[in-house]
Design an enzyme around this catalytic site. Structure first.
Site, PDB file in Angstrom:
ATOM      1  N   GLU A 140       0.843  -1.204   0.000  1.00 22.96           N
ATOM      2  CA  GLU A 140       0.000   0.000   0.000  1.00 22.96           C
ATOM      3  C   GLU A 140       0.876   1.251   0.000  1.00 22.96           C
ATOM      4  O   GLU A 140       1.957   1.268   0.586  1.00 22.96           O
ATOM      5  CB  GLU A 140      -0.873  -0.032   1.256  1.00 22.96           C
ATOM      6  CG  GLU A 140      -1.880   1.087   1.380  1.00 22.96           C
ATOM      7  CD  GLU A 140      -2.797   0.869   2.576  1.00 22.96           C
ATOM      8  OE1 GLU A 140      -3.463   1.840   2.978  1.00 22.96           O
ATOM      9  OE2 GLU A 140      -2.856  -0.270   3.110  1.00 22.96           O
ATOM     10  N   GLU A 144      -3.312  10.326   3.284  1.00 17.75           N
ATOM     11  CA  GLU A 144      -4.500  10.327   4.133  1.00 17.75           C
ATOM     12  C   GLU A 144      -4.590  11.649   4.883  1.00 17.75           C
ATOM     13  O   GLU A 144      -3.667  12.011   5.616  1.00 17.75           O
ATOM     14  CB  GLU A 144      -4.450   9.164   5.130  1.00 17.75           C
ATOM     15  CG  GLU A 144      -4.509   7.802   4.462  1.00 17.75           C
ATOM     16  CD  GLU A 144      -4.338   6.658   5.444  1.00 17.75           C
ATOM     17  OE1 GLU A 144      -5.270   5.858   5.592  1.00 17.75           O
ATOM     18  OE2 GLU A 144      -3.252   6.568   6.069  1.00 17.75           O
TER      19      GLU A 144
END
Length: 266
Positions: A140, A144
């Protein structure tokens, strides 16, 4: 950070894991095995459901206080909105929005122009991800924006389920006040992160660089339990994350639009 580790990622519903790979033109990005995605730019004049999978009808685990809902995914006036609102769905009291590509993408340049949502306990995310539902290790790469402090964005990578690479970077003027451009350039030997065209972080330790082809995700979700990371949950009214453009450019290809970070690199 153990709370972040708890949140990662049941992520993709089994149905998404068996979707066929589809792309929107350009040249193939066969940087890794299974990378079928091609270069594309999506300005969201429409929502191409042959390319995007809309998450609907489940959640990612006990940490998530909302159910993914296609009703929280709206395209209009050349932009995409992912919503969050109080609406009972299944076992959750809130509904939230997420889309993901059906194709997997490898090394290259990933870019988004977005305006994050405001609100403690919320997470506006742009990331690439692959994991167990696709019979792969959990890899990943993240941007964010945590609604508790939208003056910054958190960067992170996971390699075979191991994270702990968080870095907070300031977003001038606030990630929720206007649109900003976020990009990462992923190569075998480094990842470069950019905000509004400026290099803000570089990873050169190859043990911290994912190697598996991944899907592209955009999501807005909330939590009641990960308060030390995302802040105490405090819902006031329906809110949304807004996306003006998302793009992927395969290695060796020219920049695809004037504001692309690739247009400014040597």
């Amino acid at each position: 950070m153990t709370e972040i580790a708890r949140y990662r990622r049941l992520h993709v519903h089994v149905a998404a894991g068996i979707m066929f790979a589809v792309s929107i033109g350009g040249s193939p990005a066969f940087a890794q095995q299974g990378a079928t995605g091609k270069s594309f730019v999506d300005n969201f004049d429409t929502l191409d459901k042959s390319f995007w999978y809309i998450s609907d009808g489940w959640n990612n685990g006990d940490h998530q206080n909302c159910t993914w809902s296609k009703g929280e995914v709206h395209q209009a006036d050349g932009s995409l909105e992912l919503g969050f609102e109080k609406k009972k769905l299944g076992a959750r009291d809130y509904a939230c929005g997420e889309i993901q590509t059906k194709a997997r993408f490898g090394y290259g340049t990933y870019e988004i122009r977005m305006q994050a949502a405001t609100g403690s306990g919320l997470n506006s995310a742009f990331f690439s991800y692959i994991g167990e539902t696709d019979n792969k290790p959990h890899d990943e790469i993240d941007f964010e924006v945590l609604g508790k402090n939208t003056d910054e964005v958190q960067l992170n990578q996971y390699v075979s389920g191991t994270g702990g690479n968080e870095k907070l970077v300031a977003v001038a003027g606030g990630a929720d006040k206007s649109y900003h451009d976020y990009a990462f350039i992923w190569a075998a030997d480094r990842i470069r992160y950019f905000i509004d065209g400026k290099l803000v972080h570089e990873v050169t330790d190859t043990s911290k660089i994912p190697s598996n082809a991944q899907k592209i995700f955009m999501s807005l979700w909330g939590t009641d339990t990960l308060s030390s990371w995302m802040g105490p949950f405090a819902y006031e009214a329906p809110i949304s994350m807004k996306i003006d453009r998302v793009a992927f450019t395969a290695p060796g290809e020219d920049c695809q639009f004037p504001d692309s970070v690739l247009c400014t690199l040597d």
